[in-house]
Design an enzyme around this catalytic site. Structure first.
Site: not given
Ligand code: GCO
Length: 264
Positions: A147, A160
């Site tokens: 990501s 995340y």
């Molecule tokens: C967020 C998004 C990101 C994207 C992706 C970016 O909330 O910032 O969901 O996380 O989905 O992961 O690469």
């Protein structure tokens, strides 16, 4: 042999975790269109069945397996079943992932653990489960869905980002350990894509939507199909000397400071 033959996945079994929707489905579709026999995993029977129909409607005879990618025993048993029923897994895409947009001070430990388990531990468990066979066969491809948050942070996605940052380093370390077995472990780093997962922050007029379109040199959200070619490249012989690389497909957002309101 033409260089284009290097991109063929004919004869390979590709296992895509979380291939029931979104970027996983786009990547899985591309791998199948490149010739792979497609296997997808899901953790919801209903969602898996609906996805298999979508693949069938596209002319793709995908096989579906229901298991929890965070459960070590289910992973080991399911990968063994897939290899017995479909064939040796030559390509693994660790795509299954969740996000919880909660400020760090408000996130509970169970919420943190859920994200780390799905986005980081599961790719570790899945990679180990397929690596044994890949080592025996002397070749394999593992592609981890990283990501932008493997490189940068933003408010409310701490778990995340920690998981995706860890996934970047898991990619590099497994690449290091397994390259001598002719297993290439790499990652795809999507920028901001128009998917179910980003729908809440993508509505017209939402400050984040305007921010992302403004911050992205390509001035748009990614279309899931923008990932297909990258996935096929990293899953194919065309990338046999690419190891531990995270290929960002992000419209240039990570390359750029962004644009001032008025260009000068
Ligand atoms: C967020 C998004 C990101 C994207 C992706 C970016 O909330 O910032 O969901 O996380 O989905 O992961 O690469």
């Amino acid at each position: 042999m033409s260089v284009l033959d290097l991109f063929s996945l004919e004869g390979e079994v590709a296992l895509v975790t979380g291939g029931t929707h979104g970027l996983g489905m786009a990547v899985a579709t591309a791998l199948a269109e490149a010739g792979a026999t497609l296997v997808i995993n899901g953790h919801s029977a209903d969602r898996l069945e609906k996805a298999l129909k979508i693949y069938r409607d596209k002319g793709i005879d995908a096989k579906g397996y229901l298991f929890d990618v965070t459960d070590e025993r289910q992973v080991a048993e399911s990968v063994a079943r897939i290899e017995n029923e479909v064939g040796p897994v030559g390509i693994l895409v660790n795509n299954a992932g969740i996000i919880k947009r909660i400020p760090a001070l408000e996130m509970t430990l169970p919420e943190w653990n859920d994200v780390i388990a799905t986005d980081l531990t599961a790719p570790f468990l899945m990679s180990r489960a397929v690596a044994a066979g890949m080592i025996r066969r002397g070749r394999g491809k593992i592609v981890n869905m990283c990501s932008m948050m493997s490189e940068v942070g933003r408010n409310s996605v701490t778990a995340y980002a920690a998981a995706k940052g860890g996934l970047k380093m898991l990619t590099k370390n497994l690449a290091t350990e397994w390259a001598s077995h002719n297993i290439q472990v790499n990652g795809i780093g999507p920028g901001y894509f128009a998917t179910e997962q980003t729908a809440p922050i993508r509505v017209d007029g939402h400050p984040f939507n305007d921010f992302i379109v403004g911050r992205t040199p390509a001035s748009r959200w990614g279309d899931p199909e923008d990932l297909g070619g990258t996935a096929v490249f990293l899953a194919s012989r065309a990338s046999d000397f690419v190891n531990g690389h995270i290929l960002y497909v992000d419209g240039g957002i990570l390359a750029s400071l962004g644009r001032a309101a008025n260009e000068y």
